[in-house]
Scaffold this motif. Structure first.
Motif, PDB file in Angstrom:
ATOM      1  N   TYR A 249       8.403 -38.629  47.159  1.00 56.25           N
ATOM      2  CA  TYR A 249       8.291 -39.665  46.121  1.00 56.25           C
ATOM      3  C   TYR A 249       7.065 -39.444  45.224  1.00 56.25           C
ATOM      4  CZ  TYR A 249      11.736 -41.897  49.075  1.00 56.25           C
ATOM      5  OH  TYR A 249      12.881 -42.148  49.792  1.00 56.25           O
ATOM      6  N   THR A 250       7.158 -39.972  44.004  1.00 56.04           N
ATOM      7  CA  THR A 250       5.978 -40.091  43.149  1.00 56.04           C
ATOM      8  C   THR A 250       5.871 -41.546  42.683  1.00 56.04           C
ATOM      9  OG1 THR A 250       7.211 -39.710  41.100  1.00 56.04           O
ATOM     10  CG2 THR A 250       6.215 -37.760  42.149  1.00 56.04           C
ATOM     11  N   VAL A 251       4.690 -41.907  42.192  1.00 57.37           N
ATOM     12  CA  VAL A 251       4.538 -43.169  41.456  1.00 57.37           C
ATOM     13  C   VAL A 251       4.576 -42.795  39.980  1.00 57.37           C
ATOM     14  CG1 VAL A 251       3.039 -45.124  40.954  1.00 57.37           C
ATOM     15  CG2 VAL A 251       3.141 -44.179  43.289  1.00 57.37           C
TER      16      VAL A 251
ATOM     17  N   LEU B 250       0.741 -40.710  47.189  1.00 56.06           N
ATOM     18  CA  LEU B 250       1.783 -40.058  46.384  1.00 56.06           C
ATOM     19  C   LEU B 250       1.199 -39.539  45.067  1.00 56.06           C
ATOM     20  CD1 LEU B 250       4.642 -42.707  46.767  1.00 56.06           C
ATOM     21  CD2 LEU B 250       4.344 -40.584  48.063  1.00 56.06           C
ATOM     22  N   PRO B 251       1.830 -38.514  44.485  1.00 50.83           N
ATOM     23  CA  PRO B 251       1.398 -38.049  43.166  1.00 50.83           C
ATOM     24  C   PRO B 251       1.814 -39.036  42.066  1.00 50.83           C
ATOM     25  CG  PRO B 251       2.812 -36.408  44.261  1.00 50.83           C
ATOM     26  CD  PRO B 251       2.917 -37.683  45.039  1.00 50.83           C
ATOM     27  N   ILE B 252       1.165 -38.890  40.910  1.00 49.34           N
ATOM     28  CA  ILE B 252       1.543 -39.624  39.694  1.00 49.34           C
ATOM     29  C   ILE B 252       2.400 -38.701  38.829  1.00 49.34           C
ATOM     30  CG2 ILE B 252       0.633 -40.535  37.501  1.00 49.34           C
ATOM     31  CD1 ILE B 252      -0.051 -42.449  39.718  1.00 49.34           C
ATOM     32  N   HIS B 253       3.492 -39.232  38.274  1.00 43.49           N
ATOM     33  CA  HIS B 253       4.361 -38.450  37.383  1.00 43.49           C
ATOM     34  C   HIS B 253       4.606 -39.287  36.133  1.00 43.49           C
ATOM     35  CE1 HIS B 253       8.775 -36.830  36.741  1.00 43.49           C
ATOM     36  NE2 HIS B 253       7.950 -36.360  35.840  1.00 43.49           N
ATOM     37  N   THR B 254       4.125 -38.803  34.983  1.00 46.45           N
ATOM     38  CA  THR B 254       4.261 -39.603  33.756  1.00 46.45           C
ATOM     39  C   THR B 254       4.508 -38.730  32.530  1.00 46.45           C
ATOM     40  OG1 THR B 254       3.206 -41.403  32.494  1.00 46.45           O
ATOM     41  CG2 THR B 254       1.763 -39.633  33.234  1.00 46.45           C
ATOM     42  N   HIS B 255       5.150 -39.313  31.508  1.00 45.50           N
ATOM     43  CA  HIS B 255       5.259 -38.620  30.215  1.00 45.50           C
ATOM     44  C   HIS B 255       3.880 -38.589  29.566  1.00 45.50           C
ATOM     45  CE1 HIS B 255       9.535 -40.003  30.644  1.00 45.50           C
ATOM     46  NE2 HIS B 255       9.714 -38.762  30.251  1.00 45.50           N
ATOM     47  N   PHE B 256       3.575 -37.489  28.873  1.00 43.37           N
ATOM     48  CA  PHE B 256       2.213 -37.347  28.367  1.00 43.37           C
ATOM     49  C   PHE B 256       2.196 -36.533  27.077  1.00 43.37           C
ATOM     50  CE2 PHE B 256      -1.919 -35.090  28.300  1.00 43.37           C
ATOM     51  CZ  PHE B 256      -2.779 -36.170  28.404  1.00 43.37           C
ATOM     52  N   LEU B 257       1.680 -37.137  25.990  1.00 39.83           N
ATOM     53  CA  LEU B 257       1.493 -36.465  24.703  1.00 39.83           C
ATOM     54  C   LEU B 257       2.682 -35.591  24.312  1.00 39.83           C
ATOM     55  CD1 LEU B 257      -2.334 -35.584  24.748  1.00 39.83           C
ATOM     56  CD2 LEU B 257      -1.186 -37.531  23.696  1.00 39.83           C
ATOM     57  N   GLU B 258       3.830 -36.245  24.261  1.00 37.36           N
ATOM     58  CA  GLU B 258       5.071 -35.546  23.910  1.00 37.36           C
ATOM     59  C   GLU B 258       5.217 -35.474  22.393  1.00 37.36           C
ATOM     60  OE1 GLU B 258       8.309 -37.586  25.713  1.00 37.36           O
ATOM     61  OE2 GLU B 258       9.872 -36.271  24.919  1.00 37.36           O
TER      62      GLU B 258
ATOM     63  N   LYS C 269      -7.807 -39.690  33.123  1.00 42.34           N
ATOM     64  CA  LYS C 269      -8.984 -39.498  33.988  1.00 42.34           C
ATOM     65  C   LYS C 269      -9.467 -40.831  34.556  1.00 42.34           C
ATOM     66  CE  LYS C 269     -13.472 -37.317  33.988  1.00 42.34           C
ATOM     67  NZ  LYS C 269     -14.693 -37.894  33.714  1.00 42.34           N
ATOM     68  N   LYS C 270      -9.508 -41.834  33.692  1.00 47.01           N
ATOM     69  CA  LYS C 270     -10.011 -43.150  34.101  1.00 47.01           C
ATOM     70  C   LYS C 270      -9.205 -43.721  35.274  1.00 47.01           C
ATOM     71  CE  LYS C 270     -10.623 -47.833  32.275  1.00 47.01           C
ATOM     72  NZ  LYS C 270     -10.337 -48.698  31.140  1.00 47.01           N
ATOM     73  N   TYR C 271      -7.877 -43.602  35.201  1.00 45.88           N
ATOM     74  CA  TYR C 271      -7.047 -44.243  36.235  1.00 45.88           C
ATOM     75  C   TYR C 271      -6.684 -43.319  37.393  1.00 45.88           C
ATOM     76  CZ  TYR C 271      -6.667 -48.167  33.102  1.00 45.88           C
ATOM     77  OH  TYR C 271      -6.977 -49.234  32.292  1.00 45.88           O
ATOM     78  N   PHE C 272      -6.522 -42.018  37.111  1.00 48.63           N
ATOM     79  CA  PHE C 272      -5.884 -41.182  38.129  1.00 48.63           C
ATOM     80  C   PHE C 272      -6.753 -40.053  38.675  1.00 48.63           C
ATOM     81  CE2 PHE C 272      -2.101 -42.577  35.430  1.00 48.63           C
ATOM     82  CZ  PHE C 272      -1.896 -43.710  36.204  1.00 48.63           C
ATOM     83  N   ASP C 273      -8.033 -40.028  38.331  1.00 52.31           N
ATOM     84  CA  ASP C 273      -8.934 -39.007  38.882  1.00 52.31           C
ATOM     85  C   ASP C 273      -8.888 -39.102  40.413  1.00 52.31           C
ATOM     86  OD1 ASP C 273     -10.797 -37.089  39.218  1.00 52.31           O
ATOM     87  OD2 ASP C 273     -12.477 -38.192  38.321  1.00 52.31           O
ATOM     88  N   GLY C 274      -8.749 -37.968  41.073  1.00 52.06           N
ATOM     89  CA  GLY C 274      -8.686 -37.965  42.537  1.00 52.06           C
ATOM     90  C   GLY C 274      -7.261 -37.924  43.069  1.00 52.06           C
ATOM     91  N   LEU C 275      -6.280 -38.203  42.190  1.00 49.61           N
ATOM     92  CA  LEU C 275      -4.866 -38.149  42.606  1.00 49.61           C
ATOM     93  C   LEU C 275      -4.219 -36.867  42.089  1.00 49.61           C
ATOM     94  CD1 LEU C 275      -3.936 -41.817  41.648  1.00 49.61           C
ATOM     95  CD2 LEU C 275      -4.139 -40.933  43.976  1.00 49.61           C
ATOM     96  N   LYS C 276      -3.103 -36.487  42.696  1.00 43.21           N
ATOM     97  CA  LYS C 276      -2.305 -35.386  42.134  1.00 43.21           C
ATOM     98  C   LYS C 276      -1.509 -35.943  40.961  1.00 43.21           C
ATOM     99  CE  LYS C 276      -0.719 -31.773  44.366  1.00 43.21           C
ATOM    100  NZ  LYS C 276      -1.086 -30.739  43.384  1.00 43.21           N
ATOM    101  N   ILE C 277      -1.539 -35.224  39.819  1.00 42.76           N
ATOM    102  CA  ILE C 277      -0.933 -35.759  38.590  1.00 42.76           C
ATOM    103  C   ILE C 277       0.043 -34.743  37.984  1.00 42.76           C
ATOM    104  CG2 ILE C 277      -1.421 -36.759  36.317  1.00 42.76           C
ATOM    105  CD1 ILE C 277      -4.473 -36.775  37.345  1.00 42.76           C
ATOM    106  N   ILE C 278       1.260 -35.183  37.662  1.00 44.95           N
ATOM    107  CA  ILE C 278       2.221 -34.328  36.953  1.00 44.95           C
ATOM    108  C   ILE C 278       2.431 -34.934  35.576  1.00 44.95           C
ATOM    109  CG2 ILE C 278       4.536 -33.306  36.977  1.00 44.95           C
ATOM    110  CD1 ILE C 278       4.172 -34.559  40.140  1.00 44.95           C
TER     111      ILE C 278
END
Ligand SMILES: [Zn+2]
Length: 427
Positions: free
Chosen positions: A176-178, A203-211, A232-241
């Protein structure tokens, strides 16, 4: 099970090589890889002579229930496409529609060599049901956003928690991801909630980004900062996709490089929605992990990762005039091991190595008319990227189980799946 006489694609140090090797699979694990392994009594043997045995492809950004949008709404920009075309139809889809639309996509993936997909959608308990039936590997989620109000947002959060809490802990094929939808559709509140859920469940974070270009301003208005600083502000320290990342500038690269962050490059979707071309040559040179995705079929046309590999390799020549562009070996890595790294699954999948899970595909390169555009086959790796189509895959093995052999699907009734999806027709 023994795969014999194959030309096996391996990663050695930083290089990609093709070697004649036999592979023994025990249960779901690659038990042995050697120049010659003798078959044991009653062992299933697959003869891969004149074929390529390679790690299954990993699609790091898709919306698999979007098969019903294939070939629709051509020529829209991203915002019009989402707001006026896609979202109003999605609002009327039923859980059964989602199951049936997903099943066609799962067939599309298994039959074109994708063994793991990172999905981003809703009614995800039905998507999970379809994956469980198919025995395909997947990373799923329930997408979060609050640009349409708090009430709808709270329902989404509840659905995500229910989805995760009701997971089958014995099924290691599904993780799963958030997934906050994007920084332009999520307020600081929902980003904070996403962070807390990702920490709580690990869990990792998976979000649309600068499309697209308008996203830059919209994110600034909503969050008072650049997109990368918000990440960076919200997800530093997490795995991010981060899916897309077309509009990443030098300052973004500097920030993202210091996070545990991967860019999922979706070249076909970007071209179709007129978002231009992500400079992945630069991202890779700067040390970012870049993987490949198809996006949903509404913008990406199909889920054939061989097509995505080809376009990803070619279009860098549209923005770089020099010889320092990515080559076919880089593209192969993006579609396999880099995808596994993006999802945090690199210890289990992404390459053919002893001890890893057996997610393996066999690509037909026999000398015959169907493969004439690969002949003479002087460079297998280049042919894999530029002259192979999904339909060249003749066998797909996921977690040690054959899901397609000689292009025959094992667990799903293909005709019935297509019929059930055709019935949906909402656009
Ligand atoms: Zn997407």
């Amino acid at each position: 099970m023994l795969i014999k006489n194959g030309n096996v694609l391996t990663f050695e140090n930083d290089d990609v090589a093709i070697k004649k090797l036999d592979i023994r699979i025990n249960q779901n694990i690659i038990e042995n890889i050697s120049e010659s392994i003798e078959a044991e009594d009653n062992e299933k043997v697959i003869d891969a002579k004149n074929k390529i045995v390679m790690p299954g492809l990993i699609n790091t950004h898709a919306h698999i229930a979007m098969s019903i949008f294939r070939g629709t709404f051509e020529g829209c920009d991203l915002y019009t496409w989402l707001n006026e075309k896609i979202w109003p139809i999605e609002a009327n889809l039923t859980p059964d529609d989602i199951y049936n639309a997903s099943m066609v996509s799962i067939l599309e993936m298994i039959s074109t060599g994708t063994t793991c997909v990172n999905d981003h959608y809703f009614f995800s308990n039905k998507i999970r049901e379809a994956f469980e039936k198919s025995k395909m590997r997947a990373v799923i989620t329930r997408v979060l956003m609050d640009s349409d109000g708090k009430e709808a947002s709270n329902i989404r959060i509840k659905e995500f928690i229910e989805l995760y809490e009701s997971r089958n802990k014995n099924n290691n094929l599904i993780t799963y991801t958030v997934s906050p939808h994007g920084l332009y559709t999520c307020s600081s509140e929902i980003l904070q909630i996403s962070k807390e859920l990702a920490i709580k469940y690990n869990l990792p974070i998976h979000t649309h980004f600068l499309e697209s270009i308008s996203e830059i301003e919209n994110i600034k208005k909503l969050h008072g900062d650049s997109a990368s600083n918000v990440i960076k502000k919200y997800f530093d320290g997490l795995k991010i996709i981060l899916a897309h990342g077309v509009k990443i500038n030098d300052e973004d690269i500097r920030i993202l490089k210091n996070l545990d962050c991967s860019i999922s490059h979706n070249p076909i979707s970007n071209l179709r929605l007129g978002c231009k071309i992500a400079d992945i040559t630069k991202y890779l040179n700067e040390g970012l992990n870049v993987s490949l995705g198809t996006d949903g079929q509404g913008s990406g046309n199909n889920l054939d990762m061989f097509e995505t590999m080809k376009i990803a390799g070619l279009i860098q020549g549209g923005i770089h005039e020099n010889e320092n562009r990515i080559g076919s070996k880089d593209v192969i890595k993006m579609a396999t091991i880099n995808g596994a790294k993006a999802l945090g699954l690199e210890k289990e999948i992404g390459s053919i190595e002893k001890g890893k899970k057996a997610d393996i595909i066999i690509v037909n390169m026999e000398e015959k008319l169907d493969n004439i555009k690969m002949m003479p086959n002087l460079n297998v790796i280049s042919n894999l990227v530029y002259n192979t189509e999904g339909r060249c895959v003749d066998t797909t093995i996921i977690n040690g189980e054959i899901l397609m052999e000689d292009r025959k699907i094992k667990n799903i009734n293909v005709e019935e799946a297509i019929k059930n999806c055709k019935r949906i027709i909402k656009c």
